[in-house]
Design an enzyme around this catalytic site. Structure first.
Site, PDB file in Angstrom:
ATOM      1  N   HIS A  65      22.834  36.488  56.153  1.00 53.04           N
ATOM      2  CA  HIS A  65      21.543  36.546  55.471  1.00 53.04           C
ATOM      3  C   HIS A  65      20.418  36.936  56.418  1.00 53.04           C
ATOM      4  O   HIS A  65      19.548  37.728  56.062  1.00 53.04           O
ATOM      5  CB  HIS A  65      21.235  35.197  54.830  1.00 53.04           C
ATOM      6  N   HIS A 116      17.501  34.982  45.856  1.00 51.59           N
ATOM      7  CA  HIS A 116      17.771  33.556  46.048  1.00 51.59           C
ATOM      8  C   HIS A 116      18.941  33.200  45.141  1.00 51.59           C
ATOM      9  O   HIS A 116      18.888  32.239  44.366  1.00 51.59           O
ATOM     10  CB  HIS A 116      16.534  32.712  45.737  1.00 51.59           C
TER      11      HIS A 116
END
Length: 765
Positions: A65, A116
């Protein structure tokens, strides 16, 4: 419970000095997501084993990420293909918290979309809420006032049991956080497909506005300048949150165990943080600034230091806590929300703290910029981190993952929808229209969007029923912006290169139908595991398609986000590149709405070329659960021409409404525009045309326009002069309450509205 400052440690701390003298001490690097070779590289960088705190820092910053280690080699193509002409209006681009674009008259706009996804499956409300909060802080960190949000949502099958849990939490989280901030939600998409059942996509976009001289960047410069942490206290929520959740796949056993990793948001804290930041910027009190998102202080300190011209020293015990007994690693890697980190000159510290006190925002000096090249972090006088900051933030591992076109791709592309039975009679065509309109795929999203505030702040010009959201930026001149986000996982599955370009083309077209000039792009690339060669082939193809498409349109990619590991076990989601496009309007009073009926007896015209293209279509999905063949042809030169015509027509008053054709084709576009305007219309199909193809084809590059009767000749001449196909297909009938397709069928507006608006309340109400 609030704890500040931390009391002296009662347990043994793994210091740099101790690490140097205990080289063989076992460390849980694998449990933190590091590979053997990555751990060995850290030891080589430091010349010793890392401390526990350093190990935690590297593990989160080298996660997929944060580091983009699997995508970086492909993402470079965006920069390689961006020309100087494309960069001309870009004030900040890839590598910053968000892209910033010059929109004229001294104004700039910053915008970005981020994912998200994984947190929103584990805990949908907080996952979605903090997704909004995080992207808003990225915009704040550029010196801008956030002015609007949008969202791209993907859920499992609408009738699947778990979809209700996830959708309910996600929608409430987005609405609860965004509404509390006073930010209008001006558009987006909600898509249902079984592939997203265990991996919903929650991609949030935020748009901010600033004067060009107010632009701020993330860097720590000037030895002796102070590092100030301000905002919420730091707690245990989000430890290893998005940085870890977004760097692994889910399985049925562990997904619910990951609840503690999801951050907890406080939108009211963020609201005052926005105003506090804007006052700090206005007072010239900030040298550099970074929001705290994924990886928390580990990210903020290493990125600020590596982007500056010196080093940094941080006293971690000075961080205000809300949980007693936190370790240095936990303080450093916490992803507690609503926090910012600023670089401030010593003479401005008191003024900075005074502004924070005014807004009741907690602010603490936690360190300073040094003239060295190290990031040193201490804990009650003991050094727990001593690293070259660039090795943490920018020089992590980079992988050239194996990629391979899937063995199943040829069979998928050969399985055309042409073999499916097609409706032929008027009754069958009418039934098809109602079946599509009454499916979760094309029904009204009002059940969802009515939970968002679309018009708070009073600058929203278009949102409801619009292809692109439109906002007023300058009250005096009427200058404004249009934004849209789009994606098609089904098209991208059939052809990743073309699928990415189709998403770009639709977002570009959705901005163009408002009358705006598209100027810049952001993206969020959602894919399965990068360790799967087939997924990496999809990803590489999509990146090249998007980059080449931007070159063809002459607009730059200003930034973006990559979300990998969107899969459960070996089952990946459909490859879903989300594309956001920003456009500029000189005067928002000339924007084009979707709704028909603004002028009496408007002529309806179809712009663009309609072909027999149904592979990957909603029709194939709804009527046969079919996905196969090749996606519609994309012609970016024609898209550019279409945008030029729409802009000129808007300027000259030749068009009174415009609506993009996409899923469901012309039939869906007519129904949506008629319902938006609460007016009937009569459609007359060309005599030599196949009614099914004309009504339901999903050919790209097409727009439905309403033309005032007095301007039809001028508008037709404009299209002819530019070589743009334009066909008269009907008229608006304000005295009618029906949509009539002449010679085939008629449906009342009441039946259309009931069919469209009853679906989601029935499923989720």
């Amino acid at each position: 419970m609030t704890v500040s400052p931390t009391s002296a440690p009662t347990q043994a701390i793994d210091t740099v000095e101790r690490a140097a003298t205990t080289p063989d001490e076992p460390q849980p690097f694998g449990e933190l997501g590091l590979k053997d070779d990555e751990y060995q590289r850290i030891r080589e960088i430091l010349g010793r084993r890392p401390t526990d705190t350093e190990l935690a820092m590297y593990s989160v910053m080298w996660s997929e990420h944060c580091s983009y280690k699997s995508s970086k080699v492909h993402l470079r193509y965006f920069g390689e293909t961006t020309t100087d002409e494309m960069r001309a209006g870009m004030l900040a681009g890839i590598g910053e918290n968000a892209g910033v674009v010059d929109i004229g008259d001294g104004w700039a706009v910053t915008f970005k979309v981020e994912s998200h996804n994984h947190p929103s499956y584990v805990e949908p409300y907080q996952g979605a809420a903090t997704g909004v909060g995080g992207i808003v802080r990225d915009i704040m960190a550029m010196g801008a006032r956030p002015v609007a949000v949008m969202d791209q949502l993907r859920f499992g099958a609408a009738d699947a049991p778990d979809t209700r849990r996830v959708l309910d939490g996600v929608v409430r989280g987005i609405g609860g956080y965004g509404n509390s901030l006073g930010l209008p939600n001006i558009g987006g998409e909600t898509v249902f497909d079984a592939c997203y059942a265990g991996n919903p996509l929650v991609n949030a976009m935020c748009v901010g506005v600033l004067r060009q001289e107010d632009l701020h960047l993330a860097f720590a410069s000037g030895a002796g300048n102070k590092i100030i942490l301000f905002g919420a206290r730091t707690g245990l929520d989000g430890i290893g949150g998005v940085s870890v959740l977004a760097s692994d796949t889910f399985d049925a056993e562990n997904s619910r165990k990951k609840l503690p990793s999801v951050q907890v948001g406080d939108p009211f804290m963020e609201k005052v943080l926005i105003e506090c930041c804007l006052e700090l910027y206005a007072g010239g009190l900030v040298i550099g600034i970074q929001d705290l998102g994924g990886a928390g202080l580990a990210c903020a300190t290493s990125e600020l230091a590596s982007a500056g011209d010196g080093g940094m020293e941080v006293r971690l015990e000075a961080v205000p806590l809300r949980t007693a007994g936190m370790t240095p690693a936990e303080v450093l890697c916490s992803e507690s929300q609503e926090r910012m980190c600023a670089v401030v000159t010593p003479e401005n510290v008191d003024a900075f703290l005074a502004v924070c006190r005014k807004w009741d925002v907690l602010a603490t000096v936690i360190g300073e910029v040094t003239d060295g090249d190290r990031l040193r972090i201490t804990w009650h006088g003991q050094t727990v981190v001593d690293v070259p900051p660039r090795t943490v933030a920018h020089e992590g591992p980079v992988y050239q993952r194996p990629l391979a076109r899937p063995d199943t791709q040829d069979a998928l592309n050969a399985d055309s929808s042409a073999r499916l039975p097609r409706p032929a009679t008027g009754a069958e065509l009418r039934a098809t229209l109602l079946a599509l309109l009454g499916s979760p795929h094309l029904c009204s999203r009002a059940f969802i969007t009515e939970q968002y505030d679309r018009y708070v702040r009073g600058n929203t010009v278009l949102a409801e029923h619009a292809d692109g959201g439109v906002l007023r930026v300058d009250e005096t001149t009427g200058r404004g912006i249009a934004v849209s986000t789009d994606a098609s996982g089904r098209y991208t599955m059939l052809d990743p290169y073309a699928g990415a370009q189709l998403a770009l083309a639709e977002a570009y077209r959705n901005v163009a139908v408002t009358g705006a000039t598209p100027v810049a792009v952001t993206n969020c690339l959602n894919f399965g595991s990068p360790e799967d060669p087939a997924v990496m082939w999809q990803f590489a193809q999509a990146v090249r398609g998007l980059a080449d498409g931007c070159v063809a349109l002459g607009i730059p990619v200003t930034g973006g986000n990559v979300s990998f590991y969107n899969q459960t076990g070996s089952a990946a989601i459909l490859p879903t590149p989300v594309v956001g496009v920003l456009g500029v309007l000189d005067d928002v009073s000339r924007r084009l709405p979707t709704a028909l009926g603004a002028e009496p007896g408007e002529t309806l015209m179809l712009l663009g070329e309609t072909r027999d293209e149904f592979d990957g279509s909603v029709w194939a999905q709804v009527t046969a659960d079919h996905l196969g063949g090749l996606p519609p042809k994309v012609d970016l030169a024609r898209e550019k021409l279409l945008a030029e015509v729409l802009r000129a027509a808007s300027r000259d008053g030749l068009v009174s409404a415009a609506h993009d054709l996409s899923e469901g084709g012309l039939a869906q576009a007519v129904v949506e525009a008629a319902l938006a305007g609460e007016t009937g219309c009569r459609i007359v199909l060309p005599e030599d045309a196949d009614p099914f193809v004309t009504l339901f084809s999903e050919s790209a590059g097409r727009v439905l326009v309403a033309v005032p009767r007095t301007e039809e000749s001028r508008f037709r001449s404009m299209c002819e002069a530019r070589g743009l196909p334009a066909v008269r297909i009907g008229v608006v009938d304000q005295a009618s309450d029906e949509v009539e397709v002449q010679g085939l069928f008629t449906v009342s507006l009441a039946e259309l509205r009931q069919t469209s608006e009853s679906v989601l309340p029935r499923l989720f109400g």
